[in-house]
Design a protein around this motif. Structure first.
Motif, mmCIF file in Angstrom:
data_model
loop_
_atom_site.group_PDB
_atom_site.id
_atom_site.type_symbol
_atom_site.label_atom_id
_atom_site.label_comp_id
_atom_site.label_asym_id
_atom_site.label_seq_id
_atom_site.Cartn_x
_atom_site.Cartn_y
_atom_site.Cartn_z
ATOM 1 N N ASN A 49 0.859 -1.171 0.000
ATOM 2 C CA ASN A 49 0.000 0.000 0.000
ATOM 3 C C ASN A 49 0.901 1.229 0.000
ATOM 4 O OD1 ASN A 49 -1.687 2.170 0.706
ATOM 5 N ND2 ASN A 49 -3.115 0.792 1.745
ATOM 6 N N ASN A 109 -5.772 -2.586 -5.615
ATOM 7 C CA ASN A 109 -6.218 -1.508 -6.477
ATOM 8 C C ASN A 109 -5.899 -0.246 -5.690
ATOM 9 O OD1 ASN A 109 -7.784 0.677 -7.524
ATOM 10 N ND2 ASN A 109 -9.126 -0.788 -8.552
ATOM 11 N N GLU A 110 -4.884 0.493 -6.107
ATOM 12 C CA GLU A 110 -4.402 1.605 -5.300
ATOM 13 C C GLU A 110 -5.370 2.778 -5.265
ATOM 14 O OE1 GLU A 110 -0.440 2.748 -6.121
ATOM 15 O OE2 GLU A 110 0.400 0.747 -5.806
ATOM 16 N N ILE A 111 -6.328 2.800 -6.181
ATOM 17 C CA ILE A 111 -7.313 3.882 -6.179
ATOM 18 C C ILE A 111 -8.411 3.626 -5.148
ATOM 19 C CG2 ILE A 111 -9.034 5.114 -7.556
ATOM 20 C CD1 ILE A 111 -7.309 4.548 -10.003
ATOM 21 N N THR A 112 -8.926 2.398 -5.124
ATOM 22 C CA THR A 112 -10.027 2.071 -4.220
ATOM 23 C C THR A 112 -9.542 1.537 -2.877
ATOM 24 O OG1 THR A 112 -10.206 -0.212 -5.009
ATOM 25 C CG2 THR A 112 -11.445 1.471 -6.216
ATOM 26 N N GLY A 113 -8.314 1.017 -2.826
ATOM 27 C CA GLY A 113 -7.810 0.409 -1.603
ATOM 28 C C GLY A 113 -8.229 -1.031 -1.432
ATOM 29 N N ASP A 114 -8.969 -1.581 -2.393
ATOM 30 C CA ASP A 114 -9.384 -2.982 -2.325
ATOM 31 C C ASP A 114 -8.196 -3.898 -2.610
ATOM 32 O OD1 ASP A 114 -12.089 -2.441 -1.806
ATOM 33 O OD2 ASP A 114 -12.526 -2.190 -3.932
ATOM 34 N N TYR A 116 -7.190 -7.528 -3.970
ATOM 35 C CA TYR A 116 -7.685 -8.674 -4.730
ATOM 36 C C TYR A 116 -6.805 -9.888 -4.448
ATOM 37 C CZ TYR A 116 -10.935 -5.683 -7.212
ATOM 38 O OH TYR A 116 -11.965 -4.835 -7.507
ATOM 39 N N SER A 128 -11.971 -5.614 1.457
ATOM 40 C CA SER A 128 -12.132 -4.166 1.578
ATOM 41 C C SER A 128 -10.935 -3.567 2.308
ATOM 42 C CB SER A 128 -13.414 -3.837 2.339
ATOM 43 O OG SER A 128 -13.228 -4.078 3.732
ATOM 44 N N GLY A 159 -7.633 -0.461 -13.108
ATOM 45 C CA GLY A 159 -8.213 -1.239 -12.018
ATOM 46 C C GLY A 159 -8.664 -2.620 -12.436
ATOM 47 N N SER A 194 -15.867 -3.053 -13.249
ATOM 48 C CA SER A 194 -16.976 -2.204 -13.693
ATOM 49 C C SER A 194 -18.126 -3.014 -14.272
ATOM 50 C CB SER A 194 -16.491 -1.187 -14.734
ATOM 51 O OG SER A 194 -16.069 -1.833 -15.924
#
Length: 328
Positions: A49, A109-114, A116, A128, A159, A194
């Motif tokens: 992160n 996913n560095e934008i959402t912080g999720d 995977y 999450s 993403g 998406s």
């Protein structure tokens, strides 16, 4: 397109890595082990992160743990409810994996912080930013269950998640059979958050052990363990949807992973030689030019990944009870 000079350089690198018989004593002395919490083993893959100084890794028993210098290792998430049970650590792998889960490839996913997660037997999951119980996204595609998921990466520009299956017949604990039978039933998948749709991008791969997306999102690289090479699958541009060889190893080195190094455009390749149990890692750029190499004989039973973050290398494995770290 990789130049012929770059191709030759990478081939020579891989050949030299297998031929080396001396060990860099300074390197061995610099390698620092971070012992895992008791009963846990096999830090398979790493995720970082950008806002923190630590790392995340998936281990036996279906847990995903987080490390920071201040707190050490703490539990962050788990694949199943059973992952909190001591039974998950009492049972040996791969038996425990069927009940508890076995996180293999992981990436943020560095934008959402999720976060995977490709679980070896239980499918594609997402965690999450708060951690806790992972949510299953899919356990198969087109009516066929996933088999032996292994590598995973997230396109930093879109993403979209790319992940691989090692084989439809053998697990990572059966590499000897996968090699003996020259298995080529691995696959490369794509998951679009998406649309929530999983699609198959490539089939017939020889031990698709790892994958990574370029920093500009133009291609994804897939390591083929049984075919001694790495394939480039084009995502964007005039070659989109096509694939080509990115590298080949004439010296019988099996690439177990390939990972992007931030936004540098470079990659770390981890490879093993099962006959001599040698381990080698090489840093290359997007054209195949060799930038650095390190030789690590007999330090790992099976080196599953080498990854770089914030000036340090992190070495993962299928069975060891520690994470190897090295300051660059």
């Amino acid at each position: 397109m990789m130049s012929s000079l770059s191709t030759i350089s990478l081939l020579l690198l891989l050949s030299l890595l297998c031929a080396v018989i001396s060990v860099d004593a300074q390197f061995v002395a610099s390698l620092q082990p971070l012992p895992l919490p008791i009963l846990m083993s096999g830090p398979h893959s790493f995720a970082f992160n950008s806002t923190e100084k630590g790392f995340y890794t998936g281990v036996s028993g279906g847990a995903i743990i987080k490390y920071t210098p201040e707190k050490g290792f703490v539990r962050f998430a788990q694949i199943t409810e059973s992952s909190n049970s001591l039974l998950c650590y009492a049972l040996q792998e791969p038996i425990s994996s069927k009940m508890c889960g076995r996180p293999a490839g992981i990436a943020f996913n560095e934008i959402t912080g999720d976060l995977y997660v490709a679980d070896a037997l239980l499918g594609l999951h997402v965690v999450s930013p708060a951690g806790g119980l992972a949510v299953k996204i899919a356990d198969g595609v087109d009516g066929k269950a996933f088999e032996s998921l292994n590598g995973l990466d997230v396109d930093p520009t879109t993403g979209i998640v790319y992940f691989t299956s090692l084989s439809s017949q053998f697990s990572a604990y059966q590499m000897h059979l996968l090699l003996r039978l020259n298995d080529a039933t691995g696959k490369l998948y794509k998951y679009d958050p998406s649309t929530k749709v999983v699609t198959v991008l490539m089939e017939g791969l020889g031990g698709a052990a790892g994958c990574t997306v370029s920093s500009d999102g133009s291609f994804v690289l897939v390591s083929q363990f049984t075919k001694y090479n790495i394939i480039r699958y084009w995502i964007k541009g005039p070659k989109a949807g096509s694939s080509e060889n990115f590298s080949n190893s004439p010296s019988r080195l099996h690439p177990s992973s390939i990972r992007r190094i931030g936004s540098t455009g470079n990659f770390w390749i981890a490879a093993v030689q099962r006959v001599t149990n040698q381990t080698a890692v090489a840093k290359v750029d997007s054209n195949g030019e060799v930038l650095q190499r390190i030789y690590l004989p007999l330090l790992y039973d099976f080196l599953s990944e080498v990854n770089e973050f914030d000036g340090s290398l992190y070495f993962g494995s299928l069975t060891e009870r520690y994470v190897g770290t090295l300051k660059l």
